[in-house]
Design a protein around this motif. Structure first.
Motif, mmCIF file in Angstrom:
data_model
loop_
_atom_site.group_PDB
_atom_site.id
_atom_site.type_symbol
_atom_site.label_atom_id
_atom_site.label_comp_id
_atom_site.label_asym_id
_atom_site.label_seq_id
_atom_site.Cartn_x
_atom_site.Cartn_y
_atom_site.Cartn_z
ATOM 1 N N PHE A 192 0.900 -1.264 -0.224
ATOM 2 C CA PHE A 192 0.068 -0.004 -0.048
ATOM 3 C C PHE A 192 0.968 1.325 -0.077
ATOM 4 O O PHE A 192 0.680 2.223 -0.679
ATOM 5 N N ASP A 243 3.097 1.423 -3.566
ATOM 6 C CA ASP A 243 2.502 1.349 -4.637
ATOM 7 C C ASP A 243 2.504 2.495 -5.790
ATOM 8 O O ASP A 243 2.766 2.296 -7.020
ATOM 9 N N ALA A 244 2.352 3.662 -5.269
ATOM 10 C CA ALA A 244 2.179 4.809 -5.881
ATOM 11 C C ALA A 244 3.611 4.895 -6.914
ATOM 12 O O ALA A 244 3.616 5.205 -8.275
ATOM 13 N N LEU A 245 4.650 4.881 -6.368
ATOM 14 C CA LEU A 245 6.080 4.660 -7.172
ATOM 15 C C LEU A 245 6.142 3.436 -8.216
ATOM 16 O O LEU A 245 6.289 3.706 -9.107
ATOM 17 N N PHE A 248 -4.592 -4.597 -9.368
ATOM 18 C CA PHE A 248 -4.049 -4.597 -7.998
ATOM 19 C C PHE A 248 -4.835 -4.452 -7.059
ATOM 20 O O PHE A 248 -5.490 -3.382 -6.582
ATOM 21 N N ILE A 249 -5.535 -5.498 -6.596
ATOM 22 C CA ILE A 249 -6.607 -5.302 -5.249
ATOM 23 C C ILE A 249 -6.111 -6.481 -4.411
ATOM 24 O O ILE A 249 -5.901 -7.664 -4.324
ATOM 25 N N LEU A 250 -5.768 -5.726 -2.976
ATOM 26 C CA LEU A 250 -5.340 -6.943 -2.105
ATOM 27 C C LEU A 250 -6.034 -6.644 -0.751
ATOM 28 O O LEU A 250 -6.619 -5.582 -0.593
ATOM 29 N N GLU A 251 -6.313 -7.666 -0.212
ATOM 30 C CA GLU A 251 -7.026 -7.586 1.171
ATOM 31 C C GLU A 251 -6.118 -7.152 2.298
ATOM 32 O O GLU A 251 -4.775 -7.714 2.263
ATOM 33 N N LEU A 252 -6.248 -6.305 3.031
ATOM 34 C CA LEU A 252 -5.402 -6.135 4.168
ATOM 35 C C LEU A 252 -5.776 -7.082 5.293
ATOM 36 O O LEU A 252 -6.859 -6.737 6.007
ATOM 37 N N ASN A 300 -1.000 10.072 -4.857
ATOM 38 C CA ASN A 300 -2.098 9.469 -5.690
ATOM 39 C C ASN A 300 -1.911 7.913 -5.633
ATOM 40 O O ASN A 300 -1.885 7.222 -6.592
ATOM 41 N N GLY A 301 -1.601 7.253 -4.604
ATOM 42 C CA GLY A 301 -1.168 5.940 -4.549
ATOM 43 C C GLY A 301 -2.594 5.418 -4.327
ATOM 44 O O GLY A 301 -3.477 5.927 -4.234
ATOM 45 N N PRO A 302 -2.640 4.033 -3.872
ATOM 46 C CA PRO A 302 -3.722 3.181 -3.672
ATOM 47 C C PRO A 302 -4.772 3.865 -2.584
ATOM 48 O O PRO A 302 -4.344 4.459 -1.728
ATOM 49 N N LEU A 303 -5.992 3.258 -2.623
ATOM 50 C CA LEU A 303 -7.122 3.374 -1.392
ATOM 51 C C LEU A 303 -7.361 2.456 -0.604
ATOM 52 O O LEU A 303 -7.177 1.225 -0.970
ATOM 53 N N HIS A 304 -7.498 2.699 0.707
ATOM 54 C CA HIS A 304 -7.620 1.602 1.579
ATOM 55 C C HIS A 304 -9.161 1.818 2.242
ATOM 56 O O HIS A 304 -9.665 2.696 2.646
ATOM 57 N N VAL A 336 -7.002 -2.987 -0.239
ATOM 58 C CA VAL A 336 -6.287 -1.658 -0.974
ATOM 59 C C VAL A 336 -6.775 -2.064 -2.443
ATOM 60 O O VAL A 336 -6.438 -3.152 -2.948
ATOM 61 N N LEU A 337 -7.064 -0.860 -3.138
ATOM 62 C CA LEU A 337 -7.088 -0.839 -4.569
ATOM 63 C C LEU A 337 -6.420 0.498 -5.277
ATOM 64 O O LEU A 337 -6.514 1.514 -4.240
ATOM 65 N N ARG A 338 -6.292 0.340 -6.451
ATOM 66 C CA ARG A 338 -5.819 1.467 -7.396
ATOM 67 C C ARG A 338 -6.744 2.333 -7.483
ATOM 68 O O ARG A 338 -7.941 2.013 -7.879
ATOM 69 N N ASP A 343 -8.745 1.610 -10.586
ATOM 70 C CA ASP A 343 -9.829 0.577 -10.416
ATOM 71 C C ASP A 343 -11.210 1.189 -9.873
ATOM 72 O O ASP A 343 -12.168 0.650 -9.944
#
Lengths: 596, 75
Positions: free
Chosen positions: A311, A314-316, A417-421, B48-52, B61-63, B66
């Protein structure tokens, strides 16, 4: 005299409620069947004098903590007219189990829902009326802290006391508890023997940790600090293990194998010891670091932190076609490329995994660091040394990012890119050890043959034909060096250094040793000799090439086995050799053009 | 109506529609993104990274790219 027990989970405000009802009359008393003191108070309720007992806070009537046993023994030895159950409304989904357990005992109950204000703030609405009908007991929302709803609750309790009703005797309760206990024991036994459950932190703890670890500005520094500490751990703990292993392998060679093969022909002796045995030793040298790496990886992954790192980074990473998890592996590559490559298995998308695997071999691993430290000590002053080393690390990062940017179109990940936390969890020791062992087994199975063959090949090249000195210009390796002279001359690498690079193909750890064999001297003498043979421009060119070209045979073997594609392995070799040559060429020629 | 990607940290809403190609749609629904379900945006990563996002008891977590496919009705 009527007897009323107050029961609830820990931290539900039970003592607050007890104090509020009892006023100043509370005393500490002994009770049959239990060994601890319980607070009790005489109160007036519904025209009766009643004794109110504050039972210890428990999570589960059938649990195995001391307090849970106390409550069970109390219930089985003392007749009760009423139980007041206190719950934290904000956690009613979890705490209702205790109510149902008490209800099973057929004891008359009143359910008091405490902290209803907190529950309301959390958006939890409890329909007390319908819950009352479902549970068949009075359900009253109260605030133990402020006294709201308390008169209503006491009224409900009095009504029950005034009803003439059948209540179970302690003996019946004991039987019920025992029956349930047997089931609980059976369950506990089954779970303990056949199931492993990691300790999971509550959602609240996870939220609090997330607030710090995923903080807008603190998150990244904390991530780098965590990585640094883990890195330190791997190599601090790994050093003695590797040294011990090296000592054992050395002992086996000098005290056992040298003697066993003493009477065999020189070529056979060489093949067995310098070829095959060295190959096996090379493989073995990776074992401690792989075990430690995966111990740490198991902790990072199973604790739920890996997804958090993803998380944060990821931006970079997204800009380079990679994802946050890839960055963790890239960092791990700075310790050793082999386990970092194996660690990419957490990525589900093959394209992204291959791209990450293409990038990892450019991280300046600890073996390459040894070569650089030797070369820098030989040719540069102590003032220049840190700058040059820093520059090499910088170039390592630049080559990684460049490679990712160049190849991200070829390895375009189609998976979102979808992850569960997951909530933070403490992994069990067994889980961690099992992981380390499985990974080592995997590495040994897949890489041993490949590495041993490679080492034997390099031994053949550097020891034959047999009429010339080993590792000299006359050997096949020297001839290969000569063959490549038109390519290597423009980057300032002479025949001796070329032979060292051929050795370095096996493992960077043996480059310095190879230079000692090639020049026929060691330590300070070798450094002095090298300083007269090559200048600083050549030295940097050599280091750049060493940094960028294929790290070692084990990395290649791992690339091959993890990607299950020899084409991919060859691409990685070709790209890193090509890039190494290009970077060294640009550096060497520009330096020479500038007159150095 | 807003896109999930436009929510502020701490804001919540109910999923109105998911407009995504099949693979993304399946992945989203496997993780619990279904029309009518409430969700809230816990935080956004920097740069501008992903959202929680929290969906029921699951944190995801997704971008942004998406999240733009998900329309929500904010309360």
């Amino acid at each position: 005299m009527k007897r009323i027990a107050l029961l609830g989970m820990p931290n539900t405000g039970k003592s607050t409620l007890f104090n509020r009802i009892s006023g100043a009359s509370a005393r500490v008393g002994n009770w049959p069947g239990i060994t601890v003191d319980l607070m009790s108070a005489k109160i007036l309720m519904g025209g009766h004098i009643a004794e109110l007992i504050d039972l210890p806070g428990i999570y589960d009537l059938h649990g195995f903590s001391d307090d849970e046993q106390v409550v069970r023994h109390f219930l089985a030895n003392n007749a009760l007219d009423l139980v007041i159950i206190l719950l934290n409304s904000a956690q009613i989904d979890r705490q209702l189990s205790l109510v149902l357990q008490i209800k099973k005992l057929n004891l008359p109950c009143v359910l008091a829902l405490n902290m209803s204000d907190e529950a309301k703030r959390a958006g939890i609405t409890i329909d007390a009326h319908s819950l009352e009908q479902a549970l068949q007991m009075p359900v009253i929302e109260i605030s133990a802290k402020y006294g709201d709803g308390l008169p209503k609750a006491l009224q409900a309790a009095s009504n029950i006391l005034n009803q003439v009703q059948q209540k179970p005797s302690p003996n019946t309760i004991r039987q019920l508890l025992e029956e349930d206990n047997q089931i609980e024991h059976e369950m506990e036994r089954l779970i303990q023997q056949h199931v492993q459950i990691p300790t999971s932190l509550s959602n609240n703890a996870t939220d609090t940790l997330d607030k710090i670890l995923l903080h807008k500005w603190l998150g990244l520094p904390l991530f780098f600090l965590a990585m640094f500490l883990l890195f330190q751990f791997i190599f601090t703990a790994g050093k003695p293990l590797q040294d011990g292993l090296a000592w054992a392998l050395d002992w086996l060679r000098t005290d056992v194998l040298e003697i066993a093969f003493a009477s065999t022909p020189a070529w056979f002796h060489g093949l067995m010891l310098d070829g095959i045995y060295n190959g096996i030793a090379t493989v073995a040298a990776f074992v401690p670091i792989i075990v430690l790496f995966f111990l740490v990886m198991a902790i990072v992954e199973d604790s739920g932190y890996l997804s958090r790192a993803a998380f944060l980074m990821d931006a970079l990473m997204a800009k380079m076609g990679l994802d946050g998890r890839g960055f963790v592996m890239m960092l791990m590559g700075f310790g050793c490329n082999v386990p970092a490559l194996m660690g990419t298995r957490v990525m589900r998308s093959r394209a992204m995994r291959l791209l990450t695997m293409l990038v990892i071999p450019f991280s300046l691993c600890s073996a390459r660091l040894q070569v650089f430290i030797f070369m820098i000590a030989a040719l540069f002053t102590a003032q220049q040394a840190p700058l040059i080393l820093f520059g090499l690390y910088l170039i390592s990062f630049i080559t990684m990012f460049m490679t990712a940017l160049l190849f991200q179109r070829q390895y375009k990940s189609v998976e979102p890119f979808i992850l569960e936390l997951p909530p933070y969890r403490l992994p069990t020791a067994k889980q961690i050890l099992l992981r380390g062992w499985l990974e080592v087994k995997h590495f040994l199975n897949r890489a041993t043959k490949f590495i041993v063959i490679g080492v034997v090949l390099v031994w053949l090249m550097t020891n034959f034909p047999s009429n010339v000195a080993p590792a000299s210009a006359g050997t096949y390796a020297g001839q290969v060096g000569l063959l490549f002279a038109p390519i290597l001359d423009p980057i300032g690498i002479n025949q001796e250094l070329a032979i060292a690079l051929i050795f370095g193909f096996v493992a960077k750890e043996i480059v310095v040793g190879a230079l000692a064999v090639i020049y026929g001297m060691q330590g300070d003498a070798l450094m002095a000799q090298m300083a007269t043979q090559i200048d600083w421009v050549q030295a940097i060119s050599f280091m750049l090439f060493t940094l960028i070209y294929t790290p070692c045979l084990s990395t290649i073997a791992t690339l091959n086995s993890e990607s299950k594609s020899s084409a991919f392995m060859w691409l990685s070799i070709a790209w890193s050799l090509g890039l190494a040559w290009l970077v060294s060429f640009v550096f060497y020629q520009s330096a020479r053009m500038l007159g150095f | 109506m807003q896109l999930l990607s436009q929510l502020e940290s701490g804001q919540s809403g109910i999923i109105l529609a998911i407009e995504a190609e099949e693979s993304l749609f399946h992945r989203l629904s496997a993780l619990g993104f279904r029309v009518g379900k409430p969700l809230s945006l816990i935080r956004r990563a920097n740069f501008n990274g992903p959202l929680h996002v929290r969906l029921g008891s699951t944190d995801i977590v997704l971008r942004i790219a998406d999240a733009m496919r998900i329309q929500v009705n904010t309360r």
